[in-house]
Design a protein around this motif. Structure first.
Motif: not given
Length: 726
Positions: A70, A72, A76-80, A135, A157
């Motif tokens: 994951d 980011q 950019k705004d989001a994780q891929t 992430y 996390d």
């Protein structure tokens, strides 16, 4: 924690089912389209694309991917979530990211290079450096479309500071069969740097036993084909390995990675083919190590040292041959005019002009061919001036005879003929006597004797082929885009310099371990013997010190041999995978040597989890004798004598020098005593090779006294005597 794991497992199971369903849909559609076999070029291109996609989907059906990252990207705004597999593919309507990303893609390099922490991670893309944050790094085991294991090796996390080794240790603990497997799901950061290094570089990789050198080199080939698909092709790559059995052992890796058509040869087989010489590959085994052993009538052992291979593999010898070939150029042309018949003369100065100026760019054999053809054309033009048919007929006859006689005055441009002259194995020689005296006396005498007897030794193939390259034009089809040399410590500088003439852009992957250089009669003793052949900008050196093959106990035992016997300061660093202590068992606790070895083989072969168990002996003769003793109880016990082209796994017995590159679940080392392993560096290297073949268990049997390299440092990693219940 259990709830978190269950949630991750369920999430990945849904993703897997979705992926498999998509693969099935695409395959159904693609297989429903009739295969185009016509001659329309556009349709042929479309069919090739469809077939490539079919094959990728077929290969992905059982195990679509092995990892997830994951990421980011900065800005950019989001994780891929990036799913990574051996083969990449996308949905029918491609999105920004493929459904599964090929492990060789630039973004996929993060999966291998990321080692944890809060700092930005980055990778090189065609458009430049891409930075961002990782992430999640998740490993998965999928077999036959079943999700068997999910392991988060990093989760930002959860506050985890670094990537853990849990998944790596799990994969390393799996037992082996008779083939080397790919490591695409567990490539480590140090290995990934080598795999993704630039193409036109001579990489020299020093790696301790079990560091994955061979596997890394094979993955590098797959990467180069992906990254430089417009510049390289598989059929223009070659792997040189130490023997045919080892080639069979590694033969599955490239097909598992979706790569085919790469040549896999021993150098001797390849060189003999270029020279059109018969070769059975037996010489290497006969001249094993820096000595060779013979049995006398009294059963004592005689040792002799023949250093001719070291000399004939040197750049010094290559330079001598170069000078000789330059001398051959000066001595080639007959110092006389050519007279096809009385009254017609072609001056030697004109012939010299053709040979030394006009045809100078061509190699010697081609220049000779061109000059003789030019003389023949001159003769044909002169024949046209004949006053009558009778004179013409007479002149033709004389010209034909004299052309043949003139051609016979030239040296015979044949590599073997010239090589025999170099060593005085033929009646004539055009080389200066002072030059021939530069060859060591023993090398000269041994080589002359062999050549007169019609024997071509392994060490002769390189100079013979070098002479051929200087005599003849090199066919462009023989040039390679990339060359891999395994067990390169056994290659000579002359061999590498020769191969550099065959490869474009100095594109090499040269890998080995100086501590496993058991053949002191050939090869190199330090890597600068090879690195000095390349300009600094065309080379790179990597040292792999982490050993992934064996348990900590076996690796630490091997380090004792390295430290005390080999006297190397490059010791192996183990991955934290603990197992049984190494066992040192003196003969005589059972009913003698043979019964002790039987008892050990019974115990280890009865462990259902072990697929490969091997007995290693000091010599081939001892392996053959022991095999004859044990085959009655174990008819499936394979004797590996170097003559076979395949390694079958299971139970085997072989001399330790043939075990290089192989690995076994358990190893029984016979006769590990001071008699069989003397207090010499080469004997210590040989013992190190044998001990580091074991993945899980290592048992050593000895009589009287252990080798000098095992006299201390063993207390914490060895156990004396038999295990309970054996």
């Amino acid at each position: 924690m259990a709830d978190s794991f269950q949630s991750a497992y369920q999430e990945e199971e849904r993703k897997l089912n979705e992926t498999i369903a998509e693969i099935d849909r695409q395959l159904d559609r693609l297989t429903s389209i009739p295969v185009y076999t016509g001659h329309d070029f556009t349709e042929q291109v479309l069919e090739a694309g469809r077939e490539e996609r079919r094959q990728a989907l077929f290969k992905s059906q059982a195990e679509p991917y092995f990892g997830r990252l994951d990421f980011q990207e900065s800005g950019k705004d989001a994780q891929t979530p990036l799913y990574i597999g051996k083969v990449g593919f996308d949905r029918e309507t491609a999105g920004e990211h493929p459904m599964v990303m090929d492990w060789r893609a630039p973004a996929a390099s993060l999966f291998y290079s990321f080692t944890g922490g809060e700092d930005l991670a980055s990778y090189e893309a065609p458009e430049g450096l891409v930075e961002g944050r990782v992430y999640l790094k998740r490993n998965m085991v999928i077999r036959k479309q079943i999700l068997e294991r999910v392991s988060d090796t990093y989760n930002r996390d959860s506050g985890g500071p670094a990537v853990t080794d849990e998944f790596l240790v799990y994969r390393l603990g799996e037992n082996k069969d008779n083939k080397l497997r790919d490591i695409v799901s567990t490539i480590q950061a140090e290995q990934d740097k080598i795999i993704r290094a630039a193409k036109n570089t001579a990489l020299i990789i020093q790696g301790v036993a079990g560091s994955g050198k061979t596997t890394v080199a094979l993955h590098r080939l797959a990467f180069l084909l992906y990254q430089y698909k417009e510049q390289v092709t598989a059929d223009k790559m070659i792997i040189f390995a130490p023997n045919r059995m080892f080639l069979d052992y590694i033969s599955n890796v490239l097909p598992e990675l979706g790569v085919g058509d790469i040549q896999q040869r021993t150098f001797e087989d390849w060189a003999a083919e270029q020279l059109d010489l018969p070769w059975n590959g037996e010489d290497t085994g006969k001249t094993f190590a820096y000595w060779f052993e013979t049995e006398t009538g009294q059963g004592t052992r005689e040792w002799s040292n023949n250093d001719s291979g070291r000399y004939k593999g040197s750049i010094t010898f290559m330079d001598l041959i170069t000078r000789c070939m330059e001398q051959l150029e000066d001595a080639s042309l007959p110092e006389l005019d050519f007279t096809p018949w009385d009254g017609a003369v072609l001056l030697k100065e004109q012939i010299q002009e053709w040979f030394q100026v006009e045809y100078k760019p061509y190699p010697l054999a081609k220049r000779k061919e061109r000059v003789l053809a030019r003389i023949h054309r001159w003769v044909e033009m002169e024949l046209k001036k004949s006053p009558s048919q009778a004179v013409l007929k007479e002149r033709k006859k004389k010209a034909s005879q004299r052309e043949k006689a003139y051609a016979n005055k030239w040296p015979k441009f044949d590599p073997l003929t010239l090589y025999k002259q170099l060593f005085g194995a033929s009646k004539s020689s055009i080389w200066p006597e002072a030059w021939l005296k530069e060859i060591p006396q023993e090398t000269m005498a041994v080589t002359r004797k062999n050549l007169k007897a019609g024997l071509i030794k392994e060490e002769d193939l390189t100079p013979l082929l070098y002479i051929q390259t200087m005599l003849h034009e090199m066919d462009g089809n023989l040039r390679f885009d990339h060359v891999v040399i395994d067990e390169a410590q056994d290659f000579s500088p002359f061999q590498i310099a020769l191969l550099d003439r065959y490869v474009r852009g100095h594109s090499f992957t040269i890998l080995g371990d100086l501590s496993q250089g058991i053949h002191a009669y050939k090869g190199v003793h330090a890597w600068d013997e090879l690195s000095s052949l390349f300009e600094e900008e065309h080379q790179a050196y990597f040292a792999l010190t982490t050993s992934y093959r064996s348990t900590m106990e076996i690796i630490e035992f091997g380090n004792v041999i390295l430290d005390q016997g080999v006297r190397s300061d490059l010791l192996a660093v183990p991955v934290f995978r603990s197992g049984d202590d190494v066992r040192l068992i003196p003969y005589g606790q059972g009913a003698g040597r043979e019964e002790d070895l039987r008892r050990a083989l019974r115990h280890l072969s009865s462990k259902g989890s072990y697929r490969t168990v091997s007995i290693l002996t000091r010599t081939l003769r001892e392996a053959a004798e022991l095999h004859e003793m044990l085959a009655g109880e174990w008819p499936e016990l394979n004797l590996i004598d170097g003559g076979k082209g395949t390694y079958q796994g299971g139970l085997s017995i072989l001399p330790v020098y043939l075990s290089k590159g192989l690995e076994f679940d358990a190893v029984i080392a016979a006769d590990v005593d001071a008699y069989h392993y003397a207090d010499k560096i080469w004997d210590a290297k040989l013992l190190y090779v044998g001990c580091t073949r074991a993945l899980h268990e290592l048992w050593l049997f000895y009589e009287d006294q252990l080798p000098a390299c095992l006299h201390s440092g063993l207390d914490d990693i060895t156990e004396t005597g038999w295990p309970e219940g054996s």
